[in-house]
Design a protein around this motif. Structure first.
Motif, mmCIF file in Angstrom:
data_model
loop_
_atom_site.group_PDB
_atom_site.id
_atom_site.type_symbol
_atom_site.label_atom_id
_atom_site.label_comp_id
_atom_site.label_asym_id
_atom_site.label_seq_id
_atom_site.Cartn_x
_atom_site.Cartn_y
_atom_site.Cartn_z
ATOM 1 N N GLY A 63 -4.434 13.012 -6.215
ATOM 2 C CA GLY A 63 -4.388 11.557 -6.146
ATOM 3 C C GLY A 63 -5.026 11.012 -4.879
ATOM 4 O O GLY A 63 -5.235 11.715 -3.900
ATOM 5 N N THR A 64 -5.352 9.745 -4.950
ATOM 6 C CA THR A 64 -5.789 9.038 -3.749
ATOM 7 C C THR A 64 -4.659 8.105 -3.363
ATOM 8 O O THR A 64 -3.971 7.549 -4.225
ATOM 9 N N PHE A 65 -4.465 7.955 -2.071
ATOM 10 C CA PHE A 65 -3.313 7.217 -1.595
ATOM 11 C C PHE A 65 -3.746 6.065 -0.706
ATOM 12 O O PHE A 65 -4.750 6.135 -0.009
ATOM 13 N N THR A 66 -2.973 5.014 -0.752
ATOM 14 C CA THR A 66 -3.184 3.833 0.067
ATOM 15 C C THR A 66 -1.949 3.668 0.933
ATOM 16 O O THR A 66 -0.830 3.851 0.454
ATOM 17 N N SER A 67 -2.155 3.307 2.182
ATOM 18 C CA SER A 67 -0.999 3.076 3.050
ATOM 19 C C SER A 67 -0.202 1.891 2.527
ATOM 20 O O SER A 67 -0.732 1.019 1.835
ATOM 21 N N TRP A 68 1.066 1.857 2.874
ATOM 22 C CA TRP A 68 1.928 0.756 2.452
ATOM 23 C C TRP A 68 1.400 -0.568 2.990
ATOM 24 O O TRP A 68 1.367 -1.565 2.286
ATOM 25 N N GLU A 69 0.952 -0.575 4.229
ATOM 26 C CA GLU A 69 0.429 -1.813 4.832
ATOM 27 C C GLU A 69 -0.807 -2.297 4.083
ATOM 28 O O GLU A 69 -0.944 -3.485 3.810
ATOM 29 N N GLU A 70 -1.701 -1.387 3.736
ATOM 30 C CA GLU A 70 -2.903 -1.772 2.991
ATOM 31 C C GLU A 70 -2.539 -2.268 1.594
ATOM 32 O O GLU A 70 -3.091 -3.260 1.114
#
Length: 77
Positions: A63-70
Motif C-alpha cells: 500500500g501507499t500511505f498518507t500521513s494523518w496531517e496530509e
C-alpha cells in the motif's frame, strides 16, 4: 424469556449436517465446558482474525500511505 432461554431457542432452531470425520475433528478441538456451537463460533472468529491480519500485511507490504496531517488537509478537516 430469559437471555439463556433465548439463546437456547436460537441454538435449537438451526442444524448443520457433518460427516463423521468432521464431527470427530470438531469434537477433538472442543474445549471442556464449551458447546460445539461455541467451538464453531470460535473457529469463525479465528478465521476472521487471520483474514484481517493477512489483509493488513498485504496493505502494509504493497500500500501507499498518507500521513494523518496530509489526509486532514486533503479532506479539509
Amino acid at each position: 424469556m430469559t437471555a439463556h432461554t433465548q439463546k437456547q431457542a436460537q441454538v435449537a432452531s438451526k442444524r448443520v449436517a457433518l460427516t463423521p470425520d468432521t464431527w470427530v475433528a470438531l469434537s477433538n478441538i472442543k474445549e471442556p465446558g464449551k458447546t460445539l456451537g461455541d467451538t464453531v463460533a470460535d473457529l469463525i472468529a479465528e478465521h476472521q482474525r487471520r483474514t484481517l491480519e493477512m489483509d493488513l500485511d498485504e496493505i502494509s507490504k504493497n500500500g501507499t500511505f498518507t500521513s494523518w496531517e496530509e489526509a486532514k488537509r486533503e479532506l479539509k478537516l
